[in-house]
Design a protein around this motif. Structure first.
Motif, PDB file in Angstrom:
ATOM      1  N   GLY A 105      92.860  37.868  -4.474  1.00 61.65           N
ATOM      2  CA  GLY A 105      94.094  37.373  -5.101  1.00 61.65           C
ATOM      3  C   GLY A 105      94.819  36.388  -4.201  1.00 61.65           C
ATOM      4  O   GLY A 105      95.289  35.336  -4.654  1.00 61.65           O
ATOM      5  N   LEU A 106      94.914  36.719  -2.917  1.00 62.53           N
ATOM      6  CA  LEU A 106      95.574  35.833  -1.966  1.00 62.53           C
ATOM      7  C   LEU A 106      94.819  34.509  -1.842  1.00 62.53           C
ATOM      8  O   LEU A 106      95.434  33.440  -1.770  1.00 62.53           O
ATOM      9  CB  LEU A 106      95.693  36.530  -0.604  1.00 62.53           C
ATOM     10  N   GLY A 107      93.499  34.585  -1.826  1.00 58.45           N
ATOM     11  CA  GLY A 107      92.690  33.363  -1.744  1.00 58.45           C
ATOM     12  C   GLY A 107      92.891  32.471  -2.955  1.00 58.45           C
ATOM     13  O   GLY A 107      93.065  31.252  -2.827  1.00 58.45           O
ATOM     14  N   ILE A 108      92.898  33.065  -4.136  1.00 56.36           N
ATOM     15  CA  ILE A 108      93.102  32.286  -5.369  1.00 56.36           C
ATOM     16  C   ILE A 108      94.502  31.684  -5.381  1.00 56.36           C
ATOM     17  O   ILE A 108      94.678  30.501  -5.702  1.00 56.36           O
ATOM     18  CB  ILE A 108      92.852  33.169  -6.608  1.00 56.36           C
ATOM     19  N   PHE A 109      95.513  32.500  -4.997  1.00 54.56           N
ATOM     20  CA  PHE A 109      96.889  31.998  -4.951  1.00 54.56           C
ATOM     21  C   PHE A 109      97.013  30.851  -3.953  1.00 54.56           C
ATOM     22  O   PHE A 109      97.643  29.835  -4.249  1.00 54.56           O
ATOM     23  CB  PHE A 109      97.853  33.138  -4.580  1.00 54.56           C
ATOM     24  N   ALA A 111      94.650  28.794  -2.902  1.00 53.28           N
ATOM     25  CA  ALA A 111      93.943  27.615  -3.405  1.00 53.28           C
ATOM     26  C   ALA A 111      94.776  26.894  -4.459  1.00 53.28           C
ATOM     27  O   ALA A 111      94.916  25.663  -4.422  1.00 53.28           O
ATOM     28  CB  ALA A 111      92.586  28.020  -3.976  1.00 53.28           C
ATOM     29  N   LEU A 112      95.338  27.652  -5.391  1.00 51.34           N
ATOM     30  CA  LEU A 112      96.157  27.026  -6.437  1.00 51.34           C
ATOM     31  C   LEU A 112      97.411  26.373  -5.844  1.00 51.34           C
ATOM     32  O   LEU A 112      97.792  25.264  -6.241  1.00 51.34           O
ATOM     33  CB  LEU A 112      96.541  28.056  -7.495  1.00 51.34           C
ATOM     34  N   SER A 113      98.047  27.043  -4.879  1.00 50.47           N
ATOM     35  CA  SER A 113      99.236  26.474  -4.239  1.00 50.47           C
ATOM     36  C   SER A 113      98.884  25.208  -3.466  1.00 50.47           C
ATOM     37  O   SER A 113      99.633  24.226  -3.492  1.00 50.47           O
ATOM     38  CB  SER A 113      99.872  27.489  -3.287  1.00 50.47           C
ATOM     39  N   GLY A 114      97.771  25.227  -2.771  1.00 50.44           N
ATOM     40  CA  GLY A 114      97.334  24.054  -2.014  1.00 50.44           C
ATOM     41  C   GLY A 114      97.071  22.864  -2.919  1.00 50.44           C
ATOM     42  O   GLY A 114      97.475  21.732  -2.608  1.00 50.44           O
ATOM     43  N   VAL A 115      96.428  23.105  -4.034  1.00 45.41           N
ATOM     44  CA  VAL A 115      96.160  22.015  -4.982  1.00 45.41           C
ATOM     45  C   VAL A 115      97.473  21.461  -5.524  1.00 45.41           C
ATOM     46  O   VAL A 115      97.666  20.239  -5.606  1.00 45.41           O
ATOM     47  CB  VAL A 115      95.241  22.517  -6.125  1.00 45.41           C
ATOM     48  N   LYS A 116      98.406  22.351  -5.881  1.00 43.81           N
ATOM     49  CA  LYS A 116      99.704  21.907  -6.409  1.00 43.81           C
ATOM     50  C   LYS A 116     100.466  21.109  -5.343  1.00 43.81           C
ATOM     51  O   LYS A 116     101.038  20.060  -5.634  1.00 43.81           O
ATOM     52  CB  LYS A 116     100.519  23.118  -6.858  1.00 43.81           C
TER      53      LYS A 116
END
Length: 188
Positions: A105-109, A111-116
Motif C-alpha cells: 500500500g505504501l509503495g502504491i501510494f 508511486a501515485l504521489s510521485g507521479v502527481k
C-alpha cells in the motif's frame, strides 16, 4: 410322346433335381447343427465368464470393505504438537501479512504521489517560463544568444569608432539610418 421327349431334353430331370435338393438340404441341416452347437458353446463360455467376473467383484468388494484407516496415538500426539506450534506462531504470521500488505500500500501510494508531484512540477515550470517570457516581452526586451549579443556589441563599437574617425561620411550613414527607422515605423 415326342412332346415328352422334347420336354425332357429341354429341362433338367426332376429326379436329379430332387436328389440335388436332398443333398443340399442335408448339408444345410448339418451346417445348422454345427452352428447351433457353436452357439451353445459360446453361451456356456459367456456364463462362465460372467460367473468369474461376479466372483472377482465379490472378492474385491470384500477386500476393499475390510480396509480400515486409523491414526495411531503417536501420530495424534504429533499432530497436536503441530497445532500448538502453529498457534504459537499465528500472531507472527498475521503481523507478517500486515507488514507485507502495508508495504504494498505504501509503495502504491508513493508511486501515485510521485507521479502527481512530477506532473505538477512540470506544469509549474511551464507556467513560470511563460510568465517570465511575458514579463520580458512587456518590458520591451528580447532573449538572444550570448554569441549574437557579443557580435552586435562588436559591430556597434566598430561603427562608433568609424563615426569618430570619419565624421563627414558618418553623417550620411546617420541620415540613412534615421530614414530607415521612419519607414519601418510607418509600415507597422
Amino acid at each position: 410322346m415326342e412332346e415328352n421327349q422334347n420336354f425332357n431334353t429341354a429341362g433338367p430331370d426332376p429326379i436329379e433335381l430332387m436328389k440335388k435338393l436332398k443333398i443340399e438340404t442335408e448339408s444345410l441341416y448339418k451346417e445348422f447343427q454345427s452352428l447351433s452347437s457353436g452357439i451353445s458353446i459360446m453361451n456356456e463360455k459367456l456364463k462362465r465368464t460372467e460367473n468369474l467376473i461376479e466372483q472377482n467383484l465379490k472378492e474385491l468388494k470384500e477386500k476393499v470393505g475390510n480396509i480400515k484407516v486409523e491414526i495411531s496415538p503417536e501420530d495424534l500426539k504429533q499432530l497436536e504438537t503441530y497445532k500448538d506450534y502453529f498457534n504459537h506462531y499465528k500472531p507472527l504470521l498475521y503481523v507478517s501479512f500486515f507488514i507485507i500488505i502495508s508495504g504494498w500500500g505504501l509503495g502504491i501510494f508513493s508511486a501515485l504521489s510521485g507521479v502527481k508531484w512530477y506532473k505538477e512540477s512540470v506544469r509549474t515550470k511551464q507556467e513560470i517560463r511563460t510568465e517570465v517570457l511575458q514579463e520580458i516581452k512587456a518590458q520591451g526586451n528580447v532573449i538572444i544568444e550570448g554569441q549574437k549579443l557579443l557580435d552586435y556589441e562588436k559591430q556597434s563599437e566598430a561603427l562608433e569608432a568609424w563615426e569618430k574617425s570619419n565624421p563627414k561620411e558618418s553623417k550620411s550613414l546617420t541620415n540613412y539610418f534615421k530614414q530607415y527607422q521612419k519607414l519601418k515605423k510607418e509600415k507597422k
